[in-house]
Motif scaffolding. Structure first.
Motif, PDB file in Angstrom:
ATOM      1  N   THR A 199      39.735  53.305  41.981  1.00 47.27           N
ATOM      2  CA  THR A 199      40.560  52.959  43.244  1.00 47.27           C
ATOM      3  C   THR A 199      39.540  52.260  44.259  1.00 47.27           C
ATOM      4  O   THR A 199      38.261  52.600  44.493  1.00 47.27           O
ATOM      5  N   ARG A 217      44.765  49.713  42.125  1.00 46.20           N
ATOM      6  CA  ARG A 217      44.785  50.905  43.081  1.00 46.20           C
ATOM      7  C   ARG A 217      43.850  50.915  44.101  1.00 46.20           C
ATOM      8  O   ARG A 217      42.832  50.652  44.086  1.00 46.20           O
ATOM      9  N   LEU A 230      49.644  51.965  44.982  1.00 49.34           N
ATOM     10  CA  LEU A 230      49.523  52.030  43.264  1.00 49.34           C
ATOM     11  C   LEU A 230      50.328  50.883  42.762  1.00 49.34           C
ATOM     12  O   LEU A 230      51.669  51.020  42.622  1.00 49.34           O
TER      13      LEU A 230
END
Length: 497
Positions: A199, A217, A230
């Motif tokens: 992420t 992400r 997302l």
């Protein structure tokens, strides 16, 4: 010849760009160099931390970046606290937080410039089968966000001004999360599964271009909330919004742009959150569509590129960067642009430009794990064994201007392994188009060449043998700091927008 070209570049950038040398001070540094700053928006005082594996030097800088005071002490890196992750303030003390590699041990190192006192307190985190997603300093608190493996359970650890830790569980098992094949799955599989990469933390405080938003992400934070976005499913963006005061959590789906006859197997998507809007981009081999929507999913504007670029503007250029001489190549044909973008990592982002918005869309290279990639940041202290969650949103790290070899962040298709949020203004072989939009999303006929992103990128490419870079903002001015490895000096420059 190289020296002549460099001299020309230095003269050109130094004379034409509105940048100014503010401070240059001797600073012998050894291994594992790192930098961190805290800006007091009311007093315009900056507390600047520079460290290596032996010591930390805390500098108090005035609004002109001149040194008012300094304190030097032992670096916690010597005790295996490898990452500076955040800060807060309490009773005249500035507390700098350090974390061990696994984040199970947190060290709060305090500095008091009035009393010249230095302190330190250690806390252990009860992390159990958890992965750290990100850390943020907001509201004079440090927030650490984790996810429990194989579940939809988030945990938020909050360190207050007294270094008291509170842990909150955010159970999202009743919410629906879809994988890229449209199957219901735990949130963990959508965020930290090795298949999808890691992420990326996004910092909206300072300008960036494409590499700072190429991951599908992302986590955004501000004083009110943390948002996880997302984009692995090509049909919608999934948003998870956590209110930092009430911990109320909302999960929303915002439909991606629609392209007729698009093949799911050959379609790429991404998005970027900015203020109260979302930019969503979808790409096929022959078409690109960008939607501007509010966070309820209501369409504000849509833009299409196919065999012609119908953007309603005159000054926008499509550029491909990074030839052997650092030159930009203008791409004239829309289908060539789409082809170049399709073979790279699709990205879009936005920064504030007065009351308007500076939007860049295009792609950055796909680089295999075995390939090297130039870094501008962490800056140069990035290590292969460090994980992407070691991030801090109060400072902007900068990488990937192109040019010189350096430590190697790892790129794979559709996601990027990064250590900290960074501000890559330009990447080798980056393909992009930058435009300016008004509040309603209309294109404005303005030249984007003089925007701060391009000034910083061009100036940085003229520098040699530097490390430990950082970029931060005070009022409307941007400050670029970097370490001159050859002359053992730390330098701070100002760039006016």
């Amino acid at each position: 010849m190289r020296k002549i070209i460099l001299a020309i570049l230095l003269f050109y950038y130094g004379s034409c760009f509105s940048q100014k040398l503010l401070n240059s001070f001797p600073l012998p540094l050894k291994k594992d160099k790192d930098v961190f700053q805290i800006v007091d928006k009311e007093t315009h005082i900056t507390t600047f931390f520079v460290s290596d594996n032996k010591k930390v030097k805390a500098l108090l800088l005035d609004q002109n970046m001149q040194i008012k005071d300094s304190i030097t002490t032992v670096s916690p890196k010597s005790s295996n606290y490898s990452n500076m992750i955040g800060y807060n303030k309490s009773n005249g003390n500035i507390r700098l937080f350090w974390a061990s590699e696994d984040f199970k041990n947190i060290y709060a190192q305090s500095f008091n410039f009035k009393s010249k006192s230095i302190g330190g307190v250690t806390q252990q985190l009860p992390l159990l089968n958890e992965k750290v997603l990100g850390n943020f300093s907001e509201n004079n608190k440090l927030y650490l966000l984790t996810i429990v493996e194989k579940t939809s359970m988030l945990r938020l650890y909050v360190f207050d001004e007294n270094f008291i830790i509170k842990a909150y569980a955010i159970d999202l098992k009743e919410r629906k999360f879809y994988d890229e094949n449209f199957k219901l799955s735990p949130l963990y599989d959508n965020v930290l599964s090795p298949e999808f990469g890691n992420t990326q933390i996004v910092n909206l405080d300072v300008p960036s271009r494409l590499s700072g938003a190429a991951n599908r992400r992302k986590i955004y934070s501000n004083k009110k909330e943390i948002t996880i976005a997302l984009d692995h499913n090509i049909n919608f963006t999934q948003l998870i919004v956590i209110d930092l005061e009430t911990l109320k959590t909302e999960v929303n789906l915002i439909t991606m742009p629609f392209i007729e006859d698009s093949d799911p197997q050959n379609t790429k998507t991404n998005s970027f959150l900015f203020e109260d809007k979302i930019y969503q981009i979808k790409l096929t081999r022959k078409k690109m569509k960008i939607d501007l929507k509010d966070l309820n999913g209501t369409l504000i504007k849509e833009y299409m590129i196919n065999d012609s670029i119908d953007l309603g503007l005159k000054n926008a250029k499509i550029l491909k960067t990074g030839d052997d001489f650092g030159r930009d190549k203008i791409i004239e044909k829309p289908l060539q642009f789409l082809s170049e973008v399709y073979n790279k990592n699709l990205s879009i982002n936005c920064v504030k430009y007065g009351i308007d918005s500076f939007v860049t869309f295009g792609a950055v290279p796909v680089i295999n794990r075995s390939q090297s990639y130039h870094n501008f940041n962490l800056m140069s202290t990035m290590r292969q064994n460090m994980t992407p969650h070691n991030s801090m949103n109060m400072q902007m790290q900068i990488k990937n201007f192109g040019g010189r070899p350096g430590p190697s962040p790892q790129f794979t298709e559709q996601f990027i392994y990064l250590q900290k949020p960074f501000n890559p203004f330009s990447t080798p072989e980056e393909v992009y188009c930058s435009v300016i939009l008004d509040r309603e999303g209309n294109f404005l006929d303005r030249n984007t060449d003089d925007f701060i992103v391009n000034k910083l990128g061009a100036f940085y490419n003229s520098l040699q043998d530097i490390s430990t870079e950082t970029l931060f903002k005070v009022d409307n001015n941007y400050y670029l700091g970097y370490y001159d490895n050859k002359n053992k000096k730390y330098i701070i420059r100002n760039f006016a927008d």
